[in-house]
Design a protein around this motif. Structure first.
Motif, PDB file in Angstrom:
ATOM      1  N   SER A  23       0.631  -1.136  -0.366  1.00  0.00           N
ATOM      2  CA  SER A  23       0.132  -0.166   0.168  1.00  0.00           C
ATOM      3  C   SER A  23       0.728   1.278   0.048  1.00  0.00           C
ATOM      4  CB  SER A  23      -0.928   0.148   1.279  1.00  0.00           C
ATOM      5  OG  SER A  23      -0.146   0.654   2.382  1.00  0.00           O
ATOM      6  N   PRO A  24       0.068   2.151   0.023  1.00  0.00           N
ATOM      7  CA  PRO A  24       1.074   3.749  -0.651  1.00  0.00           C
ATOM      8  C   PRO A  24       1.979   4.553   0.845  1.00  0.00           C
ATOM      9  CG  PRO A  24      -1.021   4.219  -0.689  1.00  0.00           C
ATOM     10  CD  PRO A  24      -1.521   2.760  -0.946  1.00  0.00           C
ATOM     11  N   LYS A  25       1.141   3.251   2.237  1.00  0.00           N
ATOM     12  CA  LYS A  25       1.030   4.092   3.305  1.00  0.00           C
ATOM     13  C   LYS A  25       3.098   3.637   3.459  1.00  0.00           C
ATOM     14  CE  LYS A  25      -3.300   3.348   5.248  1.00  0.00           C
ATOM     15  NZ  LYS A  25      -4.151   2.519   6.459  1.00  0.00           N
ATOM     16  N   THR A  26       3.271   2.592   2.624  1.00  0.00           N
ATOM     17  CA  THR A  26       4.702   2.082   3.054  1.00  0.00           C
ATOM     18  C   THR A  26       5.405   3.709   2.330  1.00  0.00           C
ATOM     19  OG1 THR A  26       5.104   1.253   0.639  1.00  0.00           O
ATOM     20  CG2 THR A  26       4.653  -0.172   3.031  1.00  0.00           C
TER      21      THR A  26
ATOM     22  N   LEU B   1      -0.364   9.752  -6.687  1.00  0.00           N
ATOM     23  CA  LEU B   1      -0.299   8.881  -7.918  1.00  0.00           C
ATOM     24  C   LEU B   1      -0.633   7.207  -8.025  1.00  0.00           C
ATOM     25  CD1 LEU B   1       3.503  10.222  -9.726  1.00  0.00           C
ATOM     26  CD2 LEU B   1       0.396  10.864 -10.357  1.00  0.00           C
ATOM     27  N   TRP B   2      -0.101   7.039  -6.591  1.00  0.00           N
ATOM     28  CA  TRP B   2      -0.777   5.517  -6.644  1.00  0.00           C
ATOM     29  C   TRP B   2      -1.906   5.385  -7.127  1.00  0.00           C
ATOM     30  CZ3 TRP B   2      -3.644   2.433  -3.791  1.00  0.00           C
ATOM     31  CH2 TRP B   2      -3.330   1.214  -3.528  1.00  0.00           C
ATOM     32  N   HIS B   3      -2.625   5.688  -5.960  1.00  0.00           N
ATOM     33  CA  HIS B   3      -3.863   6.284  -5.628  1.00  0.00           C
ATOM     34  C   HIS B   3      -4.978   6.478  -6.987  1.00  0.00           C
ATOM     35  CE1 HIS B   3      -5.033   5.676  -1.754  1.00  0.00           C
ATOM     36  NE2 HIS B   3      -3.775   6.524  -1.509  1.00  0.00           N
ATOM     37  N   GLU B   4      -3.820   7.227  -7.595  1.00  0.00           N
ATOM     38  CA  GLU B   4      -4.790   7.708  -9.708  1.00  0.00           C
ATOM     39  C   GLU B   4      -4.866   6.734  -9.902  1.00  0.00           C
ATOM     40  OE1 GLU B   4      -6.447   9.746 -11.005  1.00  0.00           O
ATOM     41  OE2 GLU B   4      -5.550  11.918 -10.555  1.00  0.00           O
ATOM     42  N   ALA B   5      -3.583   6.269 -10.048  1.00  0.00           N
ATOM     43  CA  ALA B   5      -3.534   4.474 -10.834  1.00  0.00           C
ATOM     44  C   ALA B   5      -4.420   3.596 -10.284  1.00  0.00           C
ATOM     45  CB  ALA B   5      -1.506   4.143 -11.093  1.00  0.00           C
ATOM     46  N   HIS B   6      -4.799   3.532  -9.325  1.00  0.00           N
ATOM     47  CA  HIS B   6      -5.364   2.430  -8.838  1.00  0.00           C
ATOM     48  C   HIS B   6      -7.143   2.854  -8.252  1.00  0.00           C
ATOM     49  CE1 HIS B   6      -1.643   0.997  -7.688  1.00  0.00           C
ATOM     50  NE2 HIS B   6      -2.144  -0.029  -8.019  1.00  0.00           N
ATOM     51  N   GLY B   7      -7.684   3.932  -9.492  1.00  0.00           N
ATOM     52  CA  GLY B   7      -9.219   4.339  -9.221  1.00  0.00           C
ATOM     53  C   GLY B   7      -9.542   5.627  -7.722  1.00  0.00           C
ATOM     54  N   GLY B   8      -8.697   5.789  -7.099  1.00  0.00           N
ATOM     55  CA  GLY B   8      -8.560   5.868  -6.013  1.00  0.00           C
ATOM     56  C   GLY B   8      -8.894   7.812  -6.339  1.00  0.00           C
ATOM     57  N   ALA B   9      -9.451   8.350  -6.761  1.00  0.00           N
ATOM     58  CA  ALA B   9      -9.706   9.713  -6.815  1.00  0.00           C
ATOM     59  C   ALA B   9      -9.555  10.843  -6.496  1.00  0.00           C
ATOM     60  CB  ALA B   9     -10.814   9.867  -8.127  1.00  0.00           C
ATOM     61  N   GLU B  10     -10.407  10.738  -4.931  1.00  0.00           N
ATOM     62  CA  GLU B  10     -10.794  10.937  -3.361  1.00  0.00           C
ATOM     63  C   GLU B  10      -9.302  11.353  -3.088  1.00  0.00           C
ATOM     64  OE1 GLU B  10     -13.743  10.775  -1.391  1.00  0.00           O
ATOM     65  OE2 GLU B  10     -15.299  10.809  -2.597  1.00  0.00           O
TER      66      GLU B  10
ATOM     67  N   ALA C 222      -6.496  10.461  -4.543  1.00  0.00           N
ATOM     68  CA  ALA C 222      -5.190  11.144  -5.296  1.00  0.00           C
ATOM     69  C   ALA C 222      -5.140  12.553  -5.487  1.00  0.00           C
ATOM     70  CB  ALA C 222      -5.759  10.489  -6.508  1.00  0.00           C
ATOM     71  N   GLN C 223      -6.731  13.217  -4.931  1.00  0.00           N
ATOM     72  CA  GLN C 223      -6.833  14.402  -4.801  1.00  0.00           C
ATOM     73  C   GLN C 223      -6.008  15.131  -3.835  1.00  0.00           C
ATOM     74  OE1 GLN C 223     -10.397  15.889  -5.276  1.00  0.00           O
ATOM     75  NE2 GLN C 223      -9.943  18.482  -4.665  1.00  0.00           N
ATOM     76  N   ALA C 224      -6.582  14.521  -2.293  1.00  0.00           N
ATOM     77  CA  ALA C 224      -6.189  15.278  -1.002  1.00  0.00           C
ATOM     78  C   ALA C 224      -4.254  15.169  -1.141  1.00  0.00           C
ATOM     79  CB  ALA C 224      -6.670  13.756  -0.466  1.00  0.00           C
ATOM     80  N   ALA C 225      -3.901  14.058  -1.310  1.00  0.00           N
ATOM     81  CA  ALA C 225      -2.423  14.323  -1.805  1.00  0.00           C
ATOM     82  C   ALA C 225      -1.692  15.056  -2.389  1.00  0.00           C
ATOM     83  CB  ALA C 225      -2.037  12.435  -1.938  1.00  0.00           C
ATOM     84  N   ILE C 226      -1.959  14.521  -3.565  1.00  0.00           N
ATOM     85  CA  ILE C 226      -0.973  15.551  -4.092  1.00  0.00           C
ATOM     86  C   ILE C 226      -1.587  16.892  -4.239  1.00  0.00           C
ATOM     87  CG2 ILE C 226      -1.019  16.238  -7.581  1.00  0.00           C
ATOM     88  CD1 ILE C 226      -1.907  13.427  -8.379  1.00  0.00           C
ATOM     89  N   THR C 227      -2.900  17.538  -3.458  1.00  0.00           N
ATOM     90  CA  THR C 227      -2.893  18.621  -3.416  1.00  0.00           C
ATOM     91  C   THR C 227      -2.050  19.315  -2.015  1.00  0.00           C
ATOM     92  OG1 THR C 227      -4.969  18.251  -2.561  1.00  0.00           O
ATOM     93  CG2 THR C 227      -5.162  19.061  -4.486  1.00  0.00           C
TER      94      THR C 227
ATOM     95  N   TRP D 286      -9.613  20.954  -9.728  1.00  0.00           N
ATOM     96  CA  TRP D 286      -8.733  19.993  -8.039  1.00  0.00           C
ATOM     97  C   TRP D 286      -8.107  21.659  -7.977  1.00  0.00           C
ATOM     98  CZ3 TRP D 286      -5.330  14.925  -8.673  1.00  0.00           C
ATOM     99  CH2 TRP D 286      -6.450  14.131  -8.721  1.00  0.00           C
ATOM    100  N   PRO D 287      -9.474  22.200  -7.543  1.00  0.00           N
ATOM    101  CA  PRO D 287      -9.058  23.419  -6.579  1.00  0.00           C
ATOM    102  C   PRO D 287      -7.376  23.484  -5.573  1.00  0.00           C
ATOM    103  CG  PRO D 287     -10.030  22.932  -4.680  1.00  0.00           C
ATOM    104  CD  PRO D 287     -10.031  22.185  -6.398  1.00  0.00           C
TER     105      PRO D 287
END
Length: 89
Positions: A14-17, A41-50, A52-57, A85-86
């Protein structure tokens, strides 16, 4: 970077690592920026848009991303803009 590589390469990691490897980092540092970016990016690649947005922003909001001139910080900003994404920066 090893944690990010392992996360993308190995199924079931998981990306927690990535965040665990980044524990104790200065919040606005280079390493913190990249940790949040790769988690996103990991979440984006695995369909976790929310997620992904939280992490990348969060990555884009780091002091490093705002001040470094690093092209990856610019890439992260463009990613956010393309996804509508704002950004608070």
């Amino acid at each position: 970077m090893r944690a990010a590589y392992d996360c993308f390469r190995t199924a079931g990691v998981s990306p927690k690592t990535i965040l665990n490897a980044a524990t104790g980092l200065e919040q606005g540092s280079h390493d913190a920026f990249y940790a949040w970016l790769y988690v996103g990016l990991w979440h984006e690649a695995h369909g976790g848009a929310e997620q992904a947005q939280a992490a990348i922003t969060k990555a884009v909001g780091t002091q490093y991303a705002r001040q470094s001139g690093d092209y990856m910080a610019s890439l992260a900003r463009v990613h956010c803009q393309r996804r509508n994404w704002p950004l608070d920066v």
